[in-house]
Design a protein around this motif. Structure first.
Motif, PDB file in Angstrom:
ATOM      1  N   ILE A  93     -40.875  39.354  -9.807  1.00 11.37           N
ATOM      2  CA  ILE A  93     -41.976  37.955  -9.556  1.00 11.37           C
ATOM      3  C   ILE A  93     -43.877  39.431  -9.254  1.00 11.37           C
ATOM      4  O   ILE A  93     -43.164  40.589  -9.014  1.00 11.37           O
ATOM      5  N   LEU A  94     -44.665  39.346 -10.249  1.00  7.41           N
ATOM      6  CA  LEU A  94     -45.466  39.832 -10.598  1.00  7.41           C
ATOM      7  C   LEU A  94     -46.479  39.186  -9.290  1.00  7.41           C
ATOM      8  O   LEU A  94     -46.655  37.735  -9.556  1.00  7.41           O
ATOM      9  N   ARG A  95     -47.249  39.986  -8.734  1.00  3.56           N
ATOM     10  CA  ARG A  95     -48.162  39.458  -8.059  1.00  3.56           C
ATOM     11  C   ARG A  95     -49.796  40.623  -8.928  1.00  3.56           C
ATOM     12  O   ARG A  95     -50.408  41.618  -9.241  1.00  3.56           O
ATOM     13  N   PHE A 117     -43.929  33.796 -18.842  1.00  2.11           N
ATOM     14  CA  PHE A 117     -44.229  33.476 -17.756  1.00  2.11           C
ATOM     15  C   PHE A 117     -43.647  31.996 -17.161  1.00  2.11           C
ATOM     16  O   PHE A 117     -44.515  31.435 -18.202  1.00  2.11           O
ATOM     17  N   SER A 118     -43.670  32.270 -15.553  1.00  2.00           N
ATOM     18  CA  SER A 118     -43.913  30.580 -15.192  1.00  2.00           C
ATOM     19  C   SER A 118     -45.061  30.865 -13.606  1.00  2.00           C
ATOM     20  O   SER A 118     -44.960  31.821 -13.318  1.00  2.00           O
ATOM     21  N   PRO A 119     -45.670  30.398 -13.745  1.00  3.98           N
ATOM     22  CA  PRO A 119     -46.253  29.487 -14.853  1.00  3.98           C
ATOM     23  C   PRO A 119     -46.641  29.860 -16.082  1.00  3.98           C
ATOM     24  O   PRO A 119     -47.233  30.792 -15.938  1.00  3.98           O
ATOM     25  N   ALA A 120     -46.671  29.068 -17.663  1.00  2.00           N
ATOM     26  CA  ALA A 120     -47.494  29.654 -18.570  1.00  2.00           C
ATOM     27  C   ALA A 120     -48.052  30.404 -19.070  1.00  2.00           C
ATOM     28  O   ALA A 120     -48.381  30.883 -19.778  1.00  2.00           O
ATOM     29  N   ASP A 121     -49.419  29.804 -18.261  1.00  2.00           N
ATOM     30  CA  ASP A 121     -50.440  29.813 -18.028  1.00  2.00           C
ATOM     31  C   ASP A 121     -51.304  31.197 -16.821  1.00  2.00           C
ATOM     32  O   ASP A 121     -52.259  31.302 -16.704  1.00  2.00           O
ATOM     33  N   CYS A 122     -49.843  31.596 -16.463  1.00  2.00           N
ATOM     34  CA  CYS A 122     -50.277  33.107 -15.231  1.00  2.00           C
ATOM     35  C   CYS A 122     -51.383  33.372 -15.693  1.00  2.00           C
ATOM     36  O   CYS A 122     -52.152  34.041 -14.686  1.00  2.00           O
ATOM     37  N   VAL A 154     -49.626  34.841  -7.832  1.00  3.95           N
ATOM     38  CA  VAL A 154     -48.047  35.323  -8.153  1.00  3.95           C
ATOM     39  C   VAL A 154     -47.420  34.529  -9.447  1.00  3.95           C
ATOM     40  O   VAL A 154     -47.996  33.746  -9.445  1.00  3.95           O
ATOM     41  N   CYS A 155     -46.891  35.321  -9.787  1.00  2.00           N
ATOM     42  CA  CYS A 155     -46.200  34.991 -11.138  1.00  2.00           C
ATOM     43  C   CYS A 155     -44.533  35.711 -11.129  1.00  2.00           C
ATOM     44  O   CYS A 155     -44.039  36.088 -11.118  1.00  2.00           O
ATOM     45  N   GLN A 156     -44.083  34.607 -11.594  1.00  2.00           N
ATOM     46  CA  GLN A 156     -42.416  35.388 -12.838  1.00  2.00           C
ATOM     47  C   GLN A 156     -42.537  35.383 -13.841  1.00  2.00           C
ATOM     48  O   GLN A 156     -43.722  34.741 -14.703  1.00  2.00           O
ATOM     49  N   TYR A 157     -42.026  36.710 -14.047  1.00  5.13           N
ATOM     50  CA  TYR A 157     -42.200  37.092 -15.585  1.00  5.13           C
ATOM     51  C   TYR A 157     -41.130  37.614 -15.911  1.00  5.13           C
ATOM     52  O   TYR A 157     -39.703  38.111 -14.727  1.00  5.13           O
TER      53      TYR A 157
END
Length: 146
Positions: free
Chosen positions: A94-96, A124-129, A106-109
Motif C-alpha cells: 500500500i503506497l502513499r 497498480f490499483s488503480p491502474a492509473d495510480c 493511496v494506491c496498491q502495488y
C-alpha cells in the motif's frame, strides 16, 4: 513412546503442514513467467500495515524485471501483507504519495515473480495510480540524473 508424545508430534506435524500450505498460496494465479491474466489485490483491511508507506519515487523508478526479492526489499521495503514463508510468487504494498495542497494519493502495488523468484510484473490499483504524479515523478527522477 507415550500417547501424549505421539499426539504432540502429530499435532506439530499437522500445524507445520498447514502453515506450509498456507505460505505457498497466492492470491492471483501466477504463471511460470511471472504474469497473471487476472491479478487480484488483497483488501487493504487485511494488511498488517493498512496505513501504507511513503515510497521514494526514485526507488520506485528503479524497480525492473529480473530483480530478486532482496533487491526489491532494499528499494520498497517489506510487503504490507502476510505473504507467507515459502514459494511466495506475489508481494503486495500500500503506497502513499504526497501531493502539494492535496490529500495523499493511496494506491496498491503488486509485484509478481516468475518460477525462479525474479520479479516480472508490476501492477497498480488503480491502474492509473501514477498519472496524477507524473510531473512530480519526472522531476524527481531527472534530478537524480543531473
Amino acid at each position: 513412546m507415550s500417547t501424549f508424545h505421539n499426539t504432540a508430534v502429530r499435532t506439530l506435524i499437522m500445524s507445520c503442514a498447514g502453515l506450509l500450505l498456507a505460505a505457498c498460496g497466492t492470491l492471483s494465479q501466477v504463471d511460470d513467467q511471472g504474469h497473471s491474466a487476472e491479478p487480484k489485490f488483497p483488501a487493504v483491511s487485511e494488511s498488517y500495515r493498512p496505513q501504507g508507506s511513503y515510497v521514494n519515487l526514485e526507488n520506485l523508478a528503479n524497480v525492473q524485471p529480473g530483480m530478486s526479492k532482496a533487491q526489491l526489499y532494499e528499494l520498497l521495503g517489506a510487503p504490507h501483507f502476510h505473504e507467507g514463508l515459502f514459494g511466495v510468487r506475489e508481494w503486495d504494498y500500500i503506497l502513499r504519495f504526497r501531493r502539494a495542497g492535496q490529500a495523499d494519493r493511496v494506491c496498491q502495488y503488486k509485484v509478481l515473480f516468475d518460477k525462479d523468484m525474479k520479479a516480472q510484473s508490476f501492477l497498480f490499483s488503480p491502474a492509473d495510480c501514477l498519472d496524477p504524479l507524473k510531473p512530480l515523478a519526472t522531476s524527481v527522477i531527472n534530478q537524480g540524473k543531473e
